[in-house]
Scaffold this active site. Structure first.
Site, PDB file in Angstrom:
ATOM      1  N   ARG A   1       0.808  -1.217   0.000  1.00  0.00           N
ATOM      2  CA  ARG A   1       0.000   0.000   0.000  1.00  0.00           C
ATOM      3  C   ARG A   1       0.844   1.272   0.000  1.00  0.00           C
ATOM      4  O   ARG A   1       0.318   2.356  -0.269  1.00  0.00           O
ATOM      5  CB  ARG A   1      -0.997  -0.046   1.157  1.00  0.00           C
ATOM      6  CG  ARG A   1      -2.110  -1.077   0.900  1.00  0.00           C
ATOM      7  CD  ARG A   1      -3.104  -1.154   2.019  1.00  0.00           C
ATOM      8  NE  ARG A   1      -2.584  -1.781   3.207  1.00  0.00           N
ATOM      9  CZ  ARG A   1      -2.607  -3.093   3.440  1.00  0.00           C
ATOM     10  NH1 ARG A   1      -3.114  -3.917   2.537  1.00  0.00           N
ATOM     11  NH2 ARG A   1      -2.128  -3.587   4.560  1.00  0.00           N
TER      12      ARG A   1
ATOM     13  N   GLU B   1       6.788 -12.420  13.914  1.00  0.00           N
ATOM     14  CA  GLU B   1       6.436 -13.136  15.143  1.00  0.00           C
ATOM     15  C   GLU B   1       6.873 -14.589  15.062  1.00  0.00           C
ATOM     16  O   GLU B   1       7.362 -15.170  16.029  1.00  0.00           O
ATOM     17  CB  GLU B   1       4.925 -13.048  15.370  1.00  0.00           C
ATOM     18  CG  GLU B   1       4.479 -13.640  16.702  1.00  0.00           C
ATOM     19  CD  GLU B   1       2.995 -13.476  16.943  1.00  0.00           C
ATOM     20  OE1 GLU B   1       2.530 -13.895  18.011  1.00  0.00           O
ATOM     21  OE2 GLU B   1       2.301 -12.931  16.061  1.00  0.00           O
TER      22      GLU B   1
END
Length: 247
Positions: free
Chosen positions: A134, A171
């Site tokens: 984006r 993560e």
């Protein structure tokens, strides 16, 4: 004898790009105002000075998600209200900040680009580096407006030429961000742009990649920040500018 009037209060606010003004109603009526017959006129017009955005939130339908230092700018409220929040997407517990509704609102989209352009047009930026994906939406119009080149920073195996890459941790596992060799030159001043900062991992990798080849990163910029994820802390002493906070 007193006469009771019901009328609207209009606030005159300057339009962003001109000296003209427009008005909007804050209160539909004030039923308890009384005037004597000698002061009554068939043409009564009230004008008051613009109120701070923090005051307007309590009287009009503005979203309380302002993050920019210039929180009184009415364009920020329009941008904030144009961003749709979708719960539990792409997985349970995630509040997805959907900018596609911002892109459908031509005024809010233009406001977004204008705010960035106003901030960076005089900062001698020669590179606008957009983070996939984006950042590719907001970066090119900003780059064109300030006279800078646009450099896409992509996920692995997306660029056809020789690339330089920077690995960063997720993560679970790692990922990479890449750009073409020779896209930037040592000593250039860059702006790194993305739609949102969450944990800050991707932005940090983009900054590290540019700095490795001698580029000075003047600032990182995002439309939305999720402060609870502390991405700003991960950036350390690098400057970050955002327009609104996520819901």
């Amino acid at each position: 004898m007193a006469t009771t009037l019901c009328f609207s209060i209009s606030v005159l606010t300057p339009t962003p790009q001109s000296s003209s003004y427009h008005s909007f109603s804050l209160f539909p009526k004030i039923p308890n105002l009384t005037l004597s017959p000698f002061s009554l006129s068939p043409f009564i017009r009230l004008q008051i000075s613009p109120l701070p955005l923090t005051s307007l939130r309590s009287t009009a339908s503005y979203s309380p998600r302002m993050a920019s230092n210039d929180a009184q700018d009415p364009r920020l409220a329009r941008i904030s209200s144009a961003i749709r929040v979708i719960p539990n997407f792409p997985k349970p517990g995630i509040m997805f900040q959907d900018i596609t509704t911002l892109l459908l609102d031509t005024k809010a989209f233009k406001d977004t680009i204008d705010l960035f352009v106003e901030r960076y047009r005089d900062q001698n930026i020669s590179v606008v580096a957009g983070v996939e994906a984006r950042g590719f939406i907001f970066g090119p119009p900003i780059a064109l407006a300030i006279g800078a080149k646009f450099v896409p920073m992509r996920k692995p195996n997306k660029l056809p030429g020789e690339v330089i890459s920077e690995e960063y941790s997720l993560e679970y596992g790692t990922d990479k961000i890449e750009m073409h060799v020779g896209a930037v030159q040592p000593g250039e001043r860059a702006l790194v742009i993305d739609d949102l900062i969450a944990t800050g991992g991707t932005l940090c990798a983009a900054v590290n990649l540019l700095e490795r080849v001698g580029v000075h990163v003047a600032e990182c910029a995002c439309v939305i920040e999720l402060p609870e994820l502390k991405g700003r802390e991960r950036l350390g002493d690098r400057s970050l500018f955002v327009l609104v906070n996520g819901a």
